[in-house]
Design a protein around this motif. Sequence first.
Motif, short mmCIF file in Angstrom:
data_model
loop_
_atom_site.label_atom_id
_atom_site.label_comp_id
_atom_site.label_asym_id
_atom_site.label_seq_id
_atom_site.Cartn_x
_atom_site.Cartn_y
_atom_site.Cartn_z
N GLN A 183 -0.97 4.50 14.55
CA GLN A 183 -1.59 3.65 13.53
C GLN A 183 -1.84 2.25 14.09
O GLN A 183 -0.96 1.64 14.69
CB GLN A 183 -0.68 3.54 12.30
CG GLN A 183 -0.39 4.87 11.63
CD GLN A 183 0.16 4.71 10.24
OE1 GLN A 183 -0.13 5.53 9.37
NE2 GLN A 183 0.97 3.70 9.98
N HIS A 222 5.59 4.17 2.86
CA HIS A 222 5.45 2.98 3.71
C HIS A 222 6.79 2.26 3.77
O HIS A 222 7.68 2.48 2.95
CB HIS A 222 4.41 2.04 3.12
CG HIS A 222 3.00 2.52 3.26
ND1 HIS A 222 1.91 1.68 3.19
CD2 HIS A 222 2.48 3.75 3.49
CE1 HIS A 222 0.79 2.36 3.34
NE2 HIS A 222 1.12 3.63 3.52
N ALA A 239 4.09 8.61 11.46
CA ALA A 239 2.94 7.76 11.77
C ALA A 239 3.48 6.40 12.20
O ALA A 239 4.04 5.66 11.39
CB ALA A 239 2.03 7.63 10.56
N ASN A 276 3.15 2.59 13.83
CA ASN A 276 2.24 1.47 14.05
C ASN A 276 2.40 0.94 15.48
O ASN A 276 3.52 0.71 15.94
CB ASN A 276 2.51 0.36 13.05
CG ASN A 276 1.92 0.68 11.69
OD1 ASN A 276 2.50 1.44 10.93
ND2 ASN A 276 0.77 0.12 11.40
N ASN A 321 5.31 6.25 7.40
CA ASN A 321 4.86 5.15 8.25
C ASN A 321 6.06 4.36 8.78
O ASN A 321 6.94 3.97 8.01
CB ASN A 321 3.97 4.20 7.45
CG ASN A 321 2.62 4.79 7.12
OD1 ASN A 321 2.40 5.99 7.22
ND2 ASN A 321 1.70 3.93 6.71
N ASP A 324 -4.78 1.26 9.64
CA ASP A 324 -3.79 1.06 8.59
C ASP A 324 -3.97 -0.28 7.87
O ASP A 324 -4.28 -1.30 8.48
CB ASP A 324 -2.40 1.12 9.22
CG ASP A 324 -1.28 1.29 8.21
OD1 ASP A 324 -1.50 1.96 7.20
OD2 ASP A 324 -0.18 0.76 8.46
#
Length: 285
Positions: free
Chosen positions: A48, A211, A22, A24, A233, A84
């Motif tokens: 995200q 994360h 995922a 960003n 992430n 997110d």
Amino acid sequence: MPLARTGDLVAEAAAKRTAVAAFNVITLEHVEAVIAGAEAATSPVVLQVSENAVKFRHGRLLPLARAAATAAGAAAVPVALHLDHVKQDALLRQAADAGFSSVMYDAAHLPYRQNLAATRAVADWAHTQGLWIEAELGEVGGKGGRPPLDAHAPGARTHPEEARRFVAESGVDALAVAIGSSHAMTTRTAALDHHLLGLLDRGLNVPLVLHGSSGVPDDELAAAVGGGIAKVNIGTALNIAMTGAIRTHLADHPDGVDPRAYLTEGRRAMADAVTRLIGVLAPTV
């Protein structure tokens, strides 16, 4: 192809003991790079958009969301949209109409009982909208420019029994766990607590999320996925790749002024990073 749903991608990865990546995104170049990298890896991916990215875009969610959805619709692999680290209720309530199938609601900075109450209320509402909800217990440090938490600070790790109660009472669909990573790391030196991850994996009945993964070395990431992490992430790693490529291009072309030239290099570097990291998280057999 139609937008995929984050929950479906995570469930599929969890069943195979792999992880969905995922990434960003901040700019259209990020979006295009993530999709290109995922296509090269022939792997599904999650785009995200964080609350901080929305703030950067003058507080407007739809321009980037619509661009991401359009690019995802033309992708050769399944692509889902995830909102997110949301704290603002007004932003949360735009998610479904903007094409997002999932939201990470961030109340990890609150004391346990307040985190639980706020997350429960959000999960109840979000499920009526068809949204898959991720929360965080144990604070992964480094958000919003703050320094990472000390490894032994209160709240710097997710407690297994507390996590079990939190998941049962909040109704969330996935849990981001604090096991030693930190947001915004520019060096890959994080050491994860794999023993704690094992306890969390055995004790919880929802997918686990990592994360702050840009600061985690490849071997640690692979071990975390093998230990039960189903969604990873990644943000800073893309920014490092993009910025490095742009710096190199501008150094080699000091008189250049066309942004397309250096953005092409930045986008290519991000796509390469995406392909490589997906290979770590979901290696092909």
